[in-house]
Design an enzyme around this catalytic site. Structure first.
Site, PDB file in Angstrom:
ATOM      1  N   ASP A  89       0.860  -1.178   0.000  1.00  0.00           N
ATOM      2  CA  ASP A  89       0.000   0.000   0.000  1.00  0.00           C
ATOM      3  C   ASP A  89       0.900   1.234   0.000  1.00  0.00           C
ATOM      4  OD1 ASP A  89       0.970   0.347   2.475  1.00  0.00           O
ATOM      5  OD2 ASP A  89      -0.937   0.321   3.515  1.00  0.00           O
ATOM      6  N   ASP A 271      -8.234  -7.372   0.101  1.00  0.00           N
ATOM      7  CA  ASP A 271      -7.349  -7.585   1.247  1.00  0.00           C
ATOM      8  C   ASP A 271      -8.114  -7.158   2.472  1.00  0.00           C
ATOM      9  OD1 ASP A 271      -6.948  -4.538   0.930  1.00  0.00           O
ATOM     10  OD2 ASP A 271      -5.888  -5.000   2.787  1.00  0.00           O
ATOM     11  N   CYS A 309     -12.611 -28.775   6.313  1.00  0.00           N
ATOM     12  CA  CYS A 309     -11.443 -28.004   5.877  1.00  0.00           C
ATOM     13  C   CYS A 309     -10.214 -28.901   5.749  1.00  0.00           C
ATOM     14  CB  CYS A 309     -11.176 -26.893   6.888  1.00  0.00           C
ATOM     15  SG  CYS A 309      -9.744 -25.876   6.502  1.00  0.00           S
ATOM     16  N   CYS A 311      -7.029 -27.654   5.657  1.00  0.00           N
ATOM     17  CA  CYS A 311      -5.825 -26.873   5.970  1.00  0.00           C
ATOM     18  C   CYS A 311      -4.925 -27.666   6.918  1.00  0.00           C
ATOM     19  CB  CYS A 311      -6.201 -25.511   6.556  1.00  0.00           C
ATOM     20  SG  CYS A 311      -6.531 -25.481   8.321  1.00  0.00           S
ATOM     21  N   CYS A 314      -6.511 -27.965  10.425  1.00  0.00           N
ATOM     22  CA  CYS A 314      -7.675 -28.852  10.565  1.00  0.00           C
ATOM     23  C   CYS A 314      -7.323 -30.316  10.302  1.00  0.00           C
ATOM     24  CB  CYS A 314      -8.798 -28.382   9.641  1.00  0.00           C
ATOM     25  SG  CYS A 314      -9.566 -26.858  10.235  1.00  0.00           S
ATOM     26  N   HIS A 340      -5.567 -21.138   9.963  1.00  0.00           N
ATOM     27  CA  HIS A 340      -6.849 -21.657   9.490  1.00  0.00           C
ATOM     28  C   HIS A 340      -7.657 -20.571   8.789  1.00  0.00           C
ATOM     29  CE1 HIS A 340     -10.762 -23.456   9.133  1.00  0.00           C
ATOM     30  NE2 HIS A 340     -11.238 -22.353   9.670  1.00  0.00           N
TER      31      HIS A 340
END
Lengths: 376, 376
Positions: A89, A271, A309, A311, A314, A340
């Site tokens: 940014d 974002d 999930c 991930c 998980c 997560h």
């Protein structure tokens, strides 16, 4: 550089080329303010959770450790060992939200650092110099992010100045990119649309900055206090005036539902600190809605955060264990919860892209836009 | 269960069987007080840095989240997803160092929790019940860890009580292991030698507890304020009286130099919070000595923490980047620094084992025992 693959209503499935690889859109950028995701996530973790784009903050890195230091270390990619695309940014948002004692003039903004109180001046040229030193792939224009509500006349004059600043940003970055020792000579400048919730100002400003033919455009200054409906209405008003062949980035948004609704209105890039910030407090996204891991009912719950999930968190850890870590104030709790939540966002975007490819985005939106934001 | 492979002077290279796998000794156990290594390290990280044995604290886990909860979740291995060997201390050390308002009687100790002030009673049976619920592979005896210095007569009476407590620990754990729903029916009890720095008391106590024929013995109550030389002298005095066919564990020790010197005096097992605690403050072990990453000279240092190190941190991140994270108070700094330091300790033990196997331990000790502790 931006290629549309398919559309569904106003929603777009595309790809965008950067010096550090191709981005599949719609995309959520993972926010690593100080060159690291808050919550002890490493660049390696970002790879593991499917991050496409890392976002860092010009203002924070300028204040600490300093953009000259990062340039000396080979730029932000090398410094944090992240080889994918990076967006920085401009510092504008932080200058207007964090810094103290600021003074706006045509040249730029004077303010005091929130770390040590040191006096800093930042204008379009300074912001581009810093972002050039960082060597991100996408540099954002230095703009004024006006508060909502603000008087119409103030917003109008601010937009005019933001346009003049954008012209200076463009000239400055072109000059820095042509330096023989530029960190990332392919660095791009994206413009930022402002205008609060005044549709006529938004449209006029968008038309002005579109004329500069930049490789991407953001809608800034939303998600700062207006209602969701005002935000959606503003997107709808301005989106028609954004170049179709350039990516559109809605800054700082938002919940999973906000993202789905904004994709439906033609947005490609997002974002937000929400998945990491909420994650650190135990508020976790699942395919059934948001759970609060502080709740006692998870004390002996052997399920993962989200049973659907895949991930790394998980696949291995139970709600019971992570809740214990959270209650015992073990930093590992933050890391697992943030991992997560970011994976969830990255996976949400993947599912949105898949739905767009398969022509099922309308059904996806109907099923998930409200459900994912619900607290359960 | 303990098998000696080779010896060099008093130093021993061996293996030790547990219900969760074989341990190569000498070994350093990585301390995860509350079922997690402080510094956001996950069980996955422990695998990556070569951890052989994880150590957790009975007192802390009893207070939060509660050993019944961990039992209900399938025991500590399953709870924290660590499939290797686990040792739990008895709670004795914490009861005597952390808890408030404690009262010692023959039955055990009454004290107040450091978390919520709740009144707790812990004696040999309670400690064994908790450790049985946690289901560690090695349960440590409930003992009194006396301060140094303490009067001879007090230490003598305390050792006698600690022996009586050990007899009760043995009976209790045998009973709990024979319960049909025992979490880890192969759980072992190790005895703990006390006696401050009074060699005659140390030896008399060691002979008494050796007679109970337990599968391992620890030297406790050292590294609590005495000099290094007093510690080494005490080890030398008591070591001759420890069973040769059982592993020996020096509790809470120490620096790399302390470990090398203690291996040379016949010790097989170690644990210490030093690598994680010092790591969190930026004090990092290298093959050339200890560096302090807070030092400004590392600001633009592109080298890894230890250029000779193969850990996941040194293979990827620079001193410059980690120093920035440390100064910016990013939790990732803690994680990377603790990972490196623990890997360094695990790798130190591997190098010690290799030197013992190759008959070069004397040369290894001469080269590294002083050097590794030096601040550079």
């Amino acid at each position: 550089m931006f290629q549309l693959i398919t559309q569904s209503g106003r929603a777009r499935r595309g790809t965008f080329q950067t010096p550090h690889g191709e981005i599949q859109t719609p995309v959520f950028m993972n926010v690593g303010t100080q060159a690291a995701i808050k919550g002890a996530l490493s660049a390696r973790d970002l790879e593991l959770i499917g991050t496409q784009v890392e976002l860092s903050n010009t203002y924070h890195l300028h204040v600490r450790p300093g953009d000259r230091l990062i340039r000396d270390m080979g730029g932000l990619h090398k410094f944090m060992t992240w080889s994918g695309p990076i967006l920085t940014d401009s510092g504008g948002f932080q200058v207007f939200s964090l810094a103290e004692l600021r003074k706006i003039r045509e040249e730029g903004v004077s303010f005091h650092s929130h770390v040590d109180g040191a006096k800093i001046f930042m204008g379009p040229e300074e912001s581009m110099r810093i972002q050039s030193n960082l060597g991100s792939d996408i540099a954002m224009a230095f703009d004024e992010c006006v508060k909502i509500p603000s008087p119409y006349d103030y917003v109008k004059r601010s937009c005019e100045r933001t346009t003049r600043w954008l012209v200076r940003c463009k000239a400055a970055l072109e000059a820095y990119n042509s330096e023989s020792d530029a960190v990332n000579p392919g660095q791009m400048l994206w413009g930022i649309n402002q205008g609060a919730v005044f549709h006529d100002l938004r449209i006029a400003h968008m038309e002005e900055i579109a004329a500069l033919d930049l490789p991407g455009y953001a809608i800034g200054g939303l998600a700062v206090g207006e209602t969701h409906q005002e935000m959606y209405d503003t997107i709808e008003a301005v989106e028609e005036h954004m170049p179709e062949d350039k990516p559109r980035y809605l800054m700082g948004v938002g919940t999973p539902g906000n993202i789905i609704e904004s994709v439906a209105r033609g947005i490609d890039f997002f974002d937000c600190v929400m998945p990491s910030r909420n994650g650190r407090h135990g508020h976790l996204f699942t395919r059934d809605g948001v759970i609060n891991l502080n709740n006692r009912k998870y004390e002996r719950d052997a399920d993962p955060i989200d049973p659907q999930c895949d991930c790394p968190v998980c696949r291995r850890y139970s709600r019971s264990y992570i809740r214990h870590l959270l209650k015992a104030q073990e930093p590992l709790a933050l890391r697992l919860m943030v991992m997560h939540n970011l994976y969830f966002y990255n996976e949400l975007m993947r599912a949105i892209r898949e739905a767009l490819e398969q022509g099922s985005f309308a059904a996806f939106r109907a099923e998930f836009a409200e459900k994912l934001d619900r607290r359960i």
